[in-house]
Design an enzyme around this catalytic site. Structure first.
Site, PDB file in Angstrom:
ATOM      1  N   ARG A  81       0.821  -1.206   0.000  1.00  0.00           N
ATOM      2  CA  ARG A  81       0.000   0.000   0.000  1.00  0.00           C
ATOM      3  C   ARG A  81       0.853   1.252   0.000  1.00  0.00           C
ATOM      4  O   ARG A  81       0.526   2.244  -0.643  1.00  0.00           O
ATOM      5  CB  ARG A  81      -0.929  -0.010   1.221  1.00  0.00           C
ATOM      6  N   ARG A  82       1.950   1.226   0.773  1.00  0.00           N
ATOM      7  CA  ARG A  82       2.804   2.416   0.904  1.00  0.00           C
ATOM      8  C   ARG A  82       4.243   2.055   0.620  1.00  0.00           C
ATOM      9  O   ARG A  82       4.836   1.191   1.276  1.00  0.00           O
ATOM     10  CB  ARG A  82       2.698   2.982   2.324  1.00  0.00           C
ATOM     11  N   GLU A  89      -5.207  -9.802  18.418  1.00  0.00           N
ATOM     12  CA  GLU A  89      -5.096  -8.483  17.804  1.00  0.00           C
ATOM     13  C   GLU A  89      -5.579  -7.398  18.776  1.00  0.00           C
ATOM     14  O   GLU A  89      -6.259  -7.686  19.765  1.00  0.00           O
ATOM     15  CB  GLU A  89      -5.955  -8.426  16.535  1.00  0.00           C
ATOM     16  N   LYS A 127     -13.757 -20.279   8.139  1.00  0.00           N
ATOM     17  CA  LYS A 127     -13.017 -21.523   7.924  1.00  0.00           C
ATOM     18  C   LYS A 127     -13.951 -22.725   7.894  1.00  0.00           C
ATOM     19  O   LYS A 127     -13.754 -23.666   7.109  1.00  0.00           O
ATOM     20  CB  LYS A 127     -11.956 -21.686   9.010  1.00  0.00           C
ATOM     21  N   LYS A 130      -9.443 -16.412   3.930  1.00  0.00           N
ATOM     22  CA  LYS A 130     -10.624 -17.211   4.271  1.00  0.00           C
ATOM     23  C   LYS A 130     -11.917 -16.409   4.171  1.00  0.00           C
ATOM     24  O   LYS A 130     -12.956 -16.940   3.759  1.00  0.00           O
ATOM     25  CB  LYS A 130     -10.496 -17.837   5.660  1.00  0.00           C
ATOM     26  N   ASP A 150     -13.877 -15.487  12.334  1.00  0.00           N
ATOM     27  CA  ASP A 150     -12.757 -16.160  11.670  1.00  0.00           C
ATOM     28  C   ASP A 150     -13.026 -17.658  11.559  1.00  0.00           C
ATOM     29  O   ASP A 150     -12.867 -18.254  10.488  1.00  0.00           O
ATOM     30  CB  ASP A 150     -11.469 -15.898  12.464  1.00  0.00           C
TER      31      ASP A 150
END
Length: 446
Positions: free
Chosen positions: A52-53, A196, A211, A111, A207
């Site tokens: 992205r950067r 996170e 899956k 996923k 998540d």
């Protein structure tokens, strides 16, 4: 490598994303270039890494800085194999479709995208005559998708049950071993890098649900989307639930459960669900600790199979990605794509109410004659059989004149989830029941 193949031009690889997994893949492609060329029959050439950067400090990746580009749309048009590791739905979907339109095979670890748009991507791959591989999308380094799709292609899979999210397994395992509550354990997991800063996708089960959709689609030759998966997270799991599981020789895990079953109307379908459950310590999944993953497969001829390993992390996930890169590269050398989507069964996805399970129910009730009979009558009225009942008398030391109370801990026999849920609702309406303290499913004892 024979001389004819040694003279062939390299297969061009484009990498989308240079995060933890992407950078690990880039390093392995460079460091193991000679070995990979021998395994494939042609060398691989990394032609670009989309980020992205461009001005971001990425440390020492061991890559030529000229390979970095912010123009992902151009990059995917000049590659034979595109590796998508940026995650999310868009722009990942558009970039994958663009890559296929230009003849590139695709390897992905996404996923969420596969659970939402798998059929569209498979159709595009089939029309273009290219591969779509995604082993790293489920359970990190554990080779589970290819065994289901290829090794068990001649068998009939009946059930897939697994721990497919390392964050939630770490949290529940830590709660079990320390007795701590949910919030403080998540904070500890964040400090250690297992969760996170925003753990919602993990702890709310999103998540794992994505899956589960992928696993059930492959196992049962049926298209299952993430939205069709019944999902419950672990945010309501308390230290009391963990202790209750221990009392009955169980532990609590967030499970992805995919089953081929016959519904109440006699129609065969697929049940797919993600939720916390108690499982006996004797079950193989009970011993899966910390952030590890494991998937338990039950098939007609093969019987019971267990797949276990690291479910996340840069190097473990990169291992699965590289395995897919080698597979699709070999297919290109051979001149034909590998197996595509198999959705011939086209089974309906059954509602959660038809899933057959067991409940562990804890009730705060008045401690007087006839209460147990009232409770038993509610179970009988809903055609739910009780396996065990245990009573704990509660004394209020601060108010000796308070009405006596007790906890009833009930474990049911297997029944449809709808009947069990209706029973719980009816129990909460009884005047002698002060509170339905907790409800948790019990699995692994069929």
């Amino acid at each position: 490598m024979d001389n004819d193949r040694a003279s062939l031009p390299p297969l061009r690889v484009a990498l989308l994303g240079c995060g933890v997994v992407g950078s690990a893949v880039a390093r392995k492609l460079t460091a193991d270039a000679a070995d990979l060329a021998q395994r494939i029959g042609r060398p691989l050439e990394l032609v670009g890494v989309a980020v992205r950067r461009l001005d971001r400090d990425r440390g020492d990746l061991g890559l030529d800085p000229a390979l970095l580009t912010a123009d992902a749309e151009d990059l995917v048009t000049r590659a034979d194999i595109v590796v998508e590791l940026i995650g999310g739905i868009d722009p990942a979907r558009e970039l994958i479709l663009r890559a296929m339109e230009h003849g590139a095979s695709v390897v992905s670890a996404n996923k969420a995208l596969l659970a939402e748009s798998g059929p569209e991507l498979y159709a595009a791959a089939g029309e273009a005559g290219v591969d779509l591989y995604y082993e790293a999308a489920v359970a990190g380094a554990i080779p589970i998708l290819r065994p289901i799709r290829e090794s068990l292609a001649g068998d009939q899979v009946h059930r897939v049950i697994g721990i497919v999210n390392g964050t939630t397994n770490f949290v529940l395992d830590a709660m079990d071993s320390t007795g701590a509550g949910f919030v403080e354990t998540v904070e500890r997991a964040q400090q250690l890098g297992y969760a996170e800063a925003d753990p919602t996708a993990d702890v709310e089960g999103f998540d794992a649900a994505a899956k589960a959709a992928i696993l059930s689609s492959l196992a049962f030759h049926t298209r299952v989307s993430g939205a069709e998966v019944h999902r419950e997270g672990i945010t309501e799991v308390s230290a009391r639930d963990i202790a209750a599981a221990k009392d009955m020789g169980c532990t609590v895990k967030l499970l992805a459960i995919c089953e081929r079953m016959t519904g109440e109307d006699g129609i065969e379908g697929v049940s797919v669900r993600v939720h916390p459950a108690m499982i006996p310590l004797s079950h193989p999944l009970a011993s899966v600790r910390e952030a590890f993953n494991a998937v338990f497969v039950e098939a007609d001829a093969a019987g019971r199979l267990m797949f276990y390993g690291q479910g996340a992390g840069g190097d473990p996930t990169a291992s699965a990605v590289l395995g897919d890169i080698v597979a699709v590269a070999r297919n290109r050398v051979a001149g034909a794509p590998g197996p595509g989507e198999s959705a011939y069964a086209d089974l309906p996805v059954l509602p959660m109410g038809e899933a057959r399970t067991r409940y562990h129910i804890s009730l705060d009730v008045a401690d007087r004659p006839g209460v147990l009979a009232q409770v038993a009558q509610v179970f009988s009225a809903n055609d739910v059989s009780i396996e065990t009942v245990r009573q704990q008398v509660v004394r209020d030391e601060d108010d000796l004149d308070a009405a006596p109370r007790a906890y009833l801990i009930i474990v049911t026999h297997t029944a449809p989830d709808a009947a069990l849920a209706t029973t719980v609702d009816a129990l909460g309406d009884l005047p002698t029941v002060h509170e339905v303290v907790s409800v948790m499913r019990v699995e692994g004892q069929h």
